[in-house]
Design a protein around this motif. Sequence first.
Motif, PDB file in Angstrom:
ATOM      1  N   SER A  23       0.825  -1.203   0.000  1.00 34.58           N
ATOM      2  CA  SER A  23       0.000   0.000   0.000  1.00 34.58           C
ATOM      3  C   SER A  23       0.860   1.255   0.000  1.00 34.58           C
ATOM      4  O   SER A  23       0.587   2.225  -0.723  1.00 34.58           O
ATOM      5  CB  SER A  23      -0.927  -0.010   1.221  1.00 34.58           C
ATOM      6  OG  SER A  23      -1.757   1.117   1.234  1.00 34.58           O
ATOM      7  N   LEU A  71       2.427   1.853  -3.425  1.00 33.74           N
ATOM      8  CA  LEU A  71       1.454   2.390  -4.373  1.00 33.74           C
ATOM      9  C   LEU A  71       1.150   3.862  -4.082  1.00 33.74           C
ATOM     10  O   LEU A  71       0.934   4.653  -4.999  1.00 33.74           O
ATOM     11  CB  LEU A  71       0.173   1.558  -4.335  1.00 33.74           C
ATOM     12  CG  LEU A  71       0.288   0.159  -4.956  1.00 33.74           C
ATOM     13  CD1 LEU A  71      -0.891  -0.707  -4.540  1.00 33.74           C
ATOM     14  CD2 LEU A  71       0.378   0.235  -6.475  1.00 33.74           C
ATOM     15  N   SER A  72       1.132   4.234  -2.805  1.00 30.19           N
ATOM     16  CA  SER A  72       0.880   5.630  -2.437  1.00 30.19           C
ATOM     17  C   SER A  72       1.992   6.537  -2.952  1.00 30.19           C
ATOM     18  O   SER A  72       1.732   7.628  -3.464  1.00 30.19           O
ATOM     19  CB  SER A  72       0.775   5.769  -0.917  1.00 30.19           C
ATOM     20  OG  SER A  72      -0.325   5.061  -0.421  1.00 30.19           O
ATOM     21  N   HIS A  84      -4.397  -0.716  -4.428  1.00 29.42           N
ATOM     22  CA  HIS A  84      -4.180  -0.002  -3.166  1.00 29.42           C
ATOM     23  C   HIS A  84      -5.377  -0.204  -2.237  1.00 29.42           C
ATOM     24  O   HIS A  84      -5.214  -0.467  -1.036  1.00 29.42           O
ATOM     25  CB  HIS A  84      -3.982   1.487  -3.467  1.00 29.42           C
ATOM     26  CG  HIS A  84      -3.586   2.298  -2.289  1.00 29.42           C
ATOM     27  ND1 HIS A  84      -3.554   3.669  -2.310  1.00 29.42           N
ATOM     28  CD2 HIS A  84      -3.212   1.954  -1.034  1.00 29.42           C
ATOM     29  CE1 HIS A  84      -3.187   4.131  -1.132  1.00 29.42           C
ATOM     30  NE2 HIS A  84      -2.979   3.110  -0.338  1.00 29.42           N
ATOM     31  N   GLN A  98      -9.029   5.652  -2.798  1.00 24.87           N
ATOM     32  CA  GLN A  98      -8.785   5.004  -1.502  1.00 24.87           C
ATOM     33  C   GLN A  98      -9.322   5.819  -0.325  1.00 24.87           C
ATOM     34  O   GLN A  98      -9.923   5.258   0.593  1.00 24.87           O
ATOM     35  CB  GLN A  98      -7.290   4.706  -1.339  1.00 24.87           C
ATOM     36  CG  GLN A  98      -6.936   3.923  -0.076  1.00 24.87           C
ATOM     37  CD  GLN A  98      -6.727   4.825   1.132  1.00 24.87           C
ATOM     38  OE1 GLN A  98      -6.422   6.016   0.979  1.00 24.87           O
ATOM     39  NE2 GLN A  98      -6.897   4.276   2.322  1.00 24.87           N
TER      40      GLN A  98
END
Length: 206
Positions: A54, A57-58, A74, A111
């Motif tokens: 995660s 991906l951020s 994500h 998200q």
Amino acid sequence: MLQAQLKEREAELRSLQAQIKPHFLYNTLDSIYWMSMLEEQHDIAQMALSLSESFKLSLNKGKETIPVYKELKHIEHYMIIQNLRYDNRFKYEQEVDSDIMSYEIMKLMLQPLVENAIYHGLEPKVGEGTVRLTGRMDGEFLSFTVIDDGVGMADIRKTEEGYGMRNVRERLEIYYGPTSSFTIRSRPGEGTSIELRFPHKLYKEE
């Protein structure tokens, strides 16, 4: 001249320091993962793995945009973490058209909407709950909606004023302009839906 060189060196140093932090976190999470696997603590191992993925991906290698399918990954990692924390209370459903999976969108647009649904809709609800994400192309626009069957709210301004939602709204307006829209609908006891609609860029990830 000397002052300009110092500023340039400071910028380089900040850039190098920013690179160190992610590597430290990745390495730490990797260590937690393997230690947990050796101790057969599989839930902890899964949480460390999902958190690491995660986070990667951020950051997205510093890029501001991300393909839709990566933003969805994500969300999947985020939901794994939340269900480990809350003993699988939350069901996640995804209905996103395959045609838009490779389109680039601004990262961290979807998200936070799912996170809002968990914390303000489903977490206060007694028992299990469902959050559903839909995505489709509508002419020159992309449309994404996050719907939950949580507690809902009478005053949607509470959601609009929250940091996460305010951040999404502001970035949406700045990046996509006045034709974009951010719409919240909610009813107490029935749940909440949040829709993002914005013009898609005329390129896809190759």
